[in-house]
Design a protein around this motif. Structure first.
Motif, PDB file in Angstrom:
ATOM      1  N   ASN A  89      60.743  70.941 -21.697  1.00 53.48           N
ATOM      2  CA  ASN A  89      60.537  72.405 -22.708  1.00 53.48           C
ATOM      3  C   ASN A  89      59.938  73.323 -21.890  1.00 53.48           C
ATOM      4  OD1 ASN A  89      61.579  72.213 -25.388  1.00 53.48           O
ATOM      5  ND2 ASN A  89      60.287  70.679 -25.883  1.00 53.48           N
ATOM      6  N   ASN A  90      60.469  74.180 -21.174  1.00 56.50           N
ATOM      7  CA  ASN A  90      59.768  75.109 -20.051  1.00 56.50           C
ATOM      8  C   ASN A  90      59.932  76.504 -20.597  1.00 56.50           C
ATOM      9  OD1 ASN A  90      59.029  76.195 -17.317  1.00 56.50           O
ATOM     10  ND2 ASN A  90      61.210  77.029 -17.638  1.00 56.50           N
ATOM     11  N   ALA A  91      60.773  76.842 -21.581  1.00 53.12           N
ATOM     12  CA  ALA A  91      60.673  78.352 -22.021  1.00 53.12           C
ATOM     13  C   ALA A  91      59.522  78.500 -22.717  1.00 53.12           C
ATOM     14  CB  ALA A  91      62.100  78.464 -22.949  1.00 53.12           C
ATOM     15  N   GLY A  92      59.041  79.880 -22.098  1.00 49.55           N
ATOM     16  CA  GLY A  92      57.972  80.379 -23.127  1.00 49.55           C
ATOM     17  C   GLY A  92      57.538  81.627 -22.347  1.00 49.55           C
ATOM     18  N   PHE A  93      56.818  82.600 -22.763  1.00 51.68           N
ATOM     19  CA  PHE A  93      56.218  83.715 -22.111  1.00 51.68           C
ATOM     20  C   PHE A  93      54.665  83.872 -22.798  1.00 51.68           C
ATOM     21  CE2 PHE A  93      58.232  85.678 -25.756  1.00 51.68           C
ATOM     22  CZ  PHE A  93      57.399  86.652 -26.266  1.00 51.68           C
ATOM     23  N   GLY A  94      54.197  84.684 -21.823  1.00 56.84           N
ATOM     24  CA  GLY A  94      52.881  85.259 -22.354  1.00 56.84           C
ATOM     25  C   GLY A  94      52.697  86.820 -22.514  1.00 56.84           C
ATOM     26  N   ILE A  95      51.382  87.219 -23.210  1.00 54.51           N
ATOM     27  CA  ILE A  95      51.354  88.557 -23.371  1.00 54.51           C
ATOM     28  C   ILE A  95      49.850  88.746 -23.076  1.00 54.51           C
ATOM     29  CG2 ILE A  95      51.224  90.396 -25.262  1.00 54.51           C
ATOM     30  CD1 ILE A  95      53.072  89.053 -26.767  1.00 54.51           C
ATOM     31  N   LYS A  96      49.605  89.793 -22.393  1.00 54.83           N
ATOM     32  CA  LYS A  96      48.135  90.160 -21.877  1.00 54.83           C
ATOM     33  C   LYS A  96      47.649  91.504 -22.804  1.00 54.83           C
ATOM     34  CE  LYS A  96      45.017  89.828 -18.520  1.00 54.83           C
ATOM     35  NZ  LYS A  96      43.785  90.753 -19.068  1.00 54.83           N
ATOM     36  N   GLY A  97      46.480  91.392 -23.221  1.00 54.47           N
ATOM     37  CA  GLY A  97      45.810  92.458 -23.739  1.00 54.47           C
ATOM     38  C   GLY A  97      45.144  92.167 -25.057  1.00 54.47           C
ATOM     39  N   PRO A  98      44.165  92.776 -25.674  1.00 53.45           N
ATOM     40  CA  PRO A  98      43.398  92.637 -26.776  1.00 53.45           C
ATOM     41  C   PRO A  98      44.399  92.256 -27.861  1.00 53.45           C
ATOM     42  CG  PRO A  98      42.454  94.750 -25.685  1.00 53.45           C
ATOM     43  CD  PRO A  98      43.803  94.416 -24.938  1.00 53.45           C
ATOM     44  N   LEU A  99      43.913  91.684 -28.785  1.00 52.24           N
ATOM     45  CA  LEU A  99      44.876  91.056 -29.932  1.00 52.24           C
ATOM     46  C   LEU A  99      45.318  92.157 -30.747  1.00 52.24           C
ATOM     47  CD1 LEU A  99      46.779  88.878 -31.107  1.00 52.24           C
ATOM     48  CD2 LEU A  99      44.690  88.350 -32.857  1.00 52.24           C
ATOM     49  N   ALA A 100      44.276  93.120 -31.133  1.00 47.79           N
ATOM     50  CA  ALA A 100      44.274  94.195 -31.974  1.00 47.79           C
ATOM     51  C   ALA A 100      45.373  95.293 -31.566  1.00 47.79           C
ATOM     52  CB  ALA A 100      42.932  94.823 -32.162  1.00 47.79           C
ATOM     53  N   GLU A 101      45.485  95.351 -30.198  1.00 49.94           N
ATOM     54  CA  GLU A 101      46.508  96.158 -29.360  1.00 49.94           C
ATOM     55  C   GLU A 101      47.789  95.782 -29.252  1.00 49.94           C
ATOM     56  OE1 GLU A 101      44.592  97.728 -26.153  1.00 49.94           O
ATOM     57  OE2 GLU A 101      42.779  98.188 -27.087  1.00 49.94           O
TER      58      GLU A 101
END
Length: 257
Positions: A89-101
């Motif tokens: 199970n390798n599929a995935g991604f990330g998001i960078k930045g404050p959660l409120a934005e």
């Protein structure tokens, strides 16, 4: 060897860690089922591995972010007469930045893929893996070991993967199946095309280094439930578990900023 299943299904296989897992398992003689959205990339990889290593390499183009992805994948495998005894199970991604934005739609998509789909895929194929003395590898992250300001939901999603997989490893301790959570640090993959280069903390590893570390852990007689790839990442993860939570959060906040 338990680290060389007869047929291993690899998600997110079109590039990066997924493609490297496919390459190293093909070298060991495992047949492959390669799953990702980009069918052209999958077919190019599958044809090369089949030619170079004499293995069977099937391609399934599928968006694993769908809520019913595990069921759809099972149907495709059944239609093709394929039974797997290994799952990466390798599929995935990330998001960078404050959660409120953060864009809510992107946030939902990340949680669906990193947490919900990984969970349902694991549940769908775990009985087959246990029955066949196979392997399950779930890709967590060095980010799983501490809160990650500016990547709060991503770090939390990988903390879930780590905890979830370690628990399953304990449940499977009396079987011959191998269950392993792998936590890479920053790795030269397309992950950072999405999350951004500033999401990396510390030096980069290569996909080959991470996969080689994973296979070494699967081959080990000690049967670890989880490993961290890279000695610096391992040291940081250990410190995060030892230090008081407030200190860990303060350090993480400075580093991520």
């Amino acid at each position: 060897m338990t680290s060389s299943p007869r047929t291993v299904l690899i998600t997110g296989a079109s590039s990066g860690l997924g493609a490297e897992f496919a390459t190293q398992f093909a070298r060991r003689g495992s047949d492959l089922v390669l799953v990702a959205r980009r069918e052209d990339r999958l077919r190019e990889l599958a044809e090369g591995l089949a030619r170079d290593h004499g293995v069977r390499a099937d391609v399934i183009a599928l968006d694993l972010g769908q809520p019913n992805a595990a069921g759809l994948l099972r149907e495709r495998l059944d239609d093709a007469g394929i039974r797997i005894d290994g799952l990466i199970n390798n599929a995935g991604f990330g998001i960078k930045g404050p959660l409120a934005e953060t864009d809510p739609a992107r946030l939902d998509a990340m949680i669906q893929l990193n947490v919900a789909s990984l969970t349902t895929l694991t549940r769908e194929f775990l009985p087959d893996i246990l029955a066949a003395d196979g392997i399950l590898v779930n890709i967590a992250s060095a980010a799983a070991y501490q809160p990650c300001p500016t990547m709060a939901a991503y770090g939390a999603s990988k903390a879930y993967v780590l905890s979830f997989t370690e628990a399953i490893a304990h449940e499977a301790r009396h079987t011959k199946a191998r269950v392993l959570a792998v936590s890479p640090g920053p790795t030269r993959t397309e992950f950072f095309d999405i999350a951004g280069e500033d999401a990396a903390v510390g030096g980069f590893q290569t996909a080959e280094q991470v996969v080689t570390r994973t296979l070494r852990a699967l081959d080990a007689g000690s049967r670890p439930a989880s490993v961290v790839s890279g000695w610096r990442n391992a040291a940081t993860a250990t410190l995060a578990r030892i230090l008081p939570r407030r200190a860990t959060l303060a350090v993480a906040g400075r580093v991520m900023r």
